[in-house]
Design a protein around this motif. Structure first.
Motif, PDB file in Angstrom:
ATOM      1  N   LEU A 158       9.661  -5.843  12.745  1.00  0.00           N
ATOM      2  CA  LEU A 158       8.814  -5.968  13.926  1.00  0.00           C
ATOM      3  C   LEU A 158       8.364  -7.400  14.186  1.00  0.00           C
ATOM      4  CD1 LEU A 158       6.553  -2.809  13.561  1.00  0.00           C
ATOM      5  CD2 LEU A 158       8.284  -3.227  15.300  1.00  0.00           C
ATOM      6  N   LEU A 159       8.035  -8.137  13.132  1.00  0.00           N
ATOM      7  CA  LEU A 159       7.402  -9.429  13.317  1.00  0.00           C
ATOM      8  C   LEU A 159       8.355 -10.622  13.227  1.00  0.00           C
ATOM      9  CD1 LEU A 159       4.147  -8.718  11.284  1.00  0.00           C
ATOM     10  CD2 LEU A 159       4.492  -8.585  13.754  1.00  0.00           C
ATOM     11  N   TRP A 160       9.343 -10.555  12.370  1.00  0.00           N
ATOM     12  CA  TRP A 160      10.154 -11.739  12.141  1.00  0.00           C
ATOM     13  C   TRP A 160      11.556 -11.678  12.718  1.00  0.00           C
ATOM     14  CZ3 TRP A 160       6.893 -10.214   7.982  1.00  0.00           C
ATOM     15  CH2 TRP A 160       5.819 -11.072   7.783  1.00  0.00           C
ATOM     16  N   LEU A 161      11.953 -10.548  13.263  1.00  0.00           N
ATOM     17  CA  LEU A 161      13.295 -10.483  13.862  1.00  0.00           C
ATOM     18  C   LEU A 161      13.216 -10.494  15.366  1.00  0.00           C
ATOM     19  CD1 LEU A 161      15.199  -7.915  11.623  1.00  0.00           C
ATOM     20  CD2 LEU A 161      15.391 -10.380  11.641  1.00  0.00           C
TER      21      LEU A 161
ATOM     22  N   LEU B 247       7.804  -0.840   0.023  1.00  0.00           N
ATOM     23  CA  LEU B 247       9.100  -1.359   0.461  1.00  0.00           C
ATOM     24  C   LEU B 247       9.405  -0.975   1.906  1.00  0.00           C
ATOM     25  CD1 LEU B 247      11.286  -0.738  -2.722  1.00  0.00           C
ATOM     26  CD2 LEU B 247      10.495  -2.936  -1.829  1.00  0.00           C
ATOM     27  N   LEU B 248       9.108   0.262   2.264  1.00  0.00           N
ATOM     28  CA  LEU B 248       9.329   0.687   3.656  1.00  0.00           C
ATOM     29  C   LEU B 248       8.411  -0.062   4.610  1.00  0.00           C
ATOM     30  CD1 LEU B 248       9.752   4.537   3.189  1.00  0.00           C
ATOM     31  CD2 LEU B 248      11.505   2.884   3.848  1.00  0.00           C
ATOM     32  N   LEU B 249       7.160  -0.259   4.228  1.00  0.00           N
ATOM     33  CA  LEU B 249       6.218  -0.995   5.065  1.00  0.00           C
ATOM     34  C   LEU B 249       6.655  -2.442   5.228  1.00  0.00           C
ATOM     35  CD1 LEU B 249       3.526  -1.046   6.595  1.00  0.00           C
ATOM     36  CD2 LEU B 249       2.432  -1.649   4.424  1.00  0.00           C
ATOM     37  N   THR B 250       7.104  -3.066   4.149  1.00  0.00           N
ATOM     38  CA  THR B 250       7.581  -4.448   4.216  1.00  0.00           C
ATOM     39  C   THR B 250       8.794  -4.565   5.127  1.00  0.00           C
ATOM     40  OG1 THR B 250       6.775  -4.818   1.976  1.00  0.00           O
ATOM     41  CG2 THR B 250       8.383  -6.397   2.825  1.00  0.00           C
ATOM     42  N   ALA B 251       9.723  -3.637   5.006  1.00  0.00           N
ATOM     43  CA  ALA B 251      10.913  -3.671   5.863  1.00  0.00           C
ATOM     44  C   ALA B 251      10.545  -3.454   7.325  1.00  0.00           C
ATOM     45  CB  ALA B 251      11.904  -2.600   5.407  1.00  0.00           C
TER      46      ALA B 251
ATOM     47  N   LEU C  91       5.976   6.538  -5.654  1.00  0.00           N
ATOM     48  CA  LEU C  91       5.802   6.724  -4.211  1.00  0.00           C
ATOM     49  C   LEU C  91       5.126   5.517  -3.566  1.00  0.00           C
ATOM     50  CD1 LEU C  91       4.760  10.487  -4.094  1.00  0.00           C
ATOM     51  CD2 LEU C  91       6.975   9.484  -3.518  1.00  0.00           C
ATOM     52  N   ALA C  92       4.202   4.880  -4.272  1.00  0.00           N
ATOM     53  CA  ALA C  92       3.543   3.690  -3.729  1.00  0.00           C
ATOM     54  C   ALA C  92       4.529   2.535  -3.585  1.00  0.00           C
ATOM     55  CB  ALA C  92       2.378   3.288  -4.621  1.00  0.00           C
ATOM     56  N   VAL C  93       5.404   2.356  -4.565  1.00  0.00           N
ATOM     57  CA  VAL C  93       6.414   1.282  -4.486  1.00  0.00           C
ATOM     58  C   VAL C  93       7.362   1.532  -3.330  1.00  0.00           C
ATOM     59  CG1 VAL C  93       8.386   0.276  -5.702  1.00  0.00           C
ATOM     60  CG2 VAL C  93       6.240   0.655  -6.915  1.00  0.00           C
TER      61      VAL C  93
END
Length: 57
Positions: free
Chosen positions: A54-57, A45-49, A39-41
């Motif tokens: 939000l920040l780089w697109l 992954l969801l947080l990174t996406a 669940l942490a992984v």
């Protein structure tokens, strides 16, 4: 090879059978380390996406 009814093992539950204190439920499942790692992984992954969107697109 014949089985006689008197030789069979009695598997009926008696009144003296010990009962479990509590049934194991969802909190027991969440306390298992492999599930928490999985669940942490997935959460990372969801947080990174989300941050990438939000920040780089």
């Amino acid at each position: 090879m014949r089985h006689h009814r008197g030789e069979m093992l009695d598997t009926t539950q008696s009144d003296a059978a010990p009962q479990q204190d509590e049934p194991r439920g969802c909190l027991f499942a969440l306390s298992q380390p492999p599930l928490m790692i999985f669940l942490a992984v997935i959460g990372c992954l969801l947080l990174t996406a989300a941050l990438h969107d939000l920040l780089w697109l």
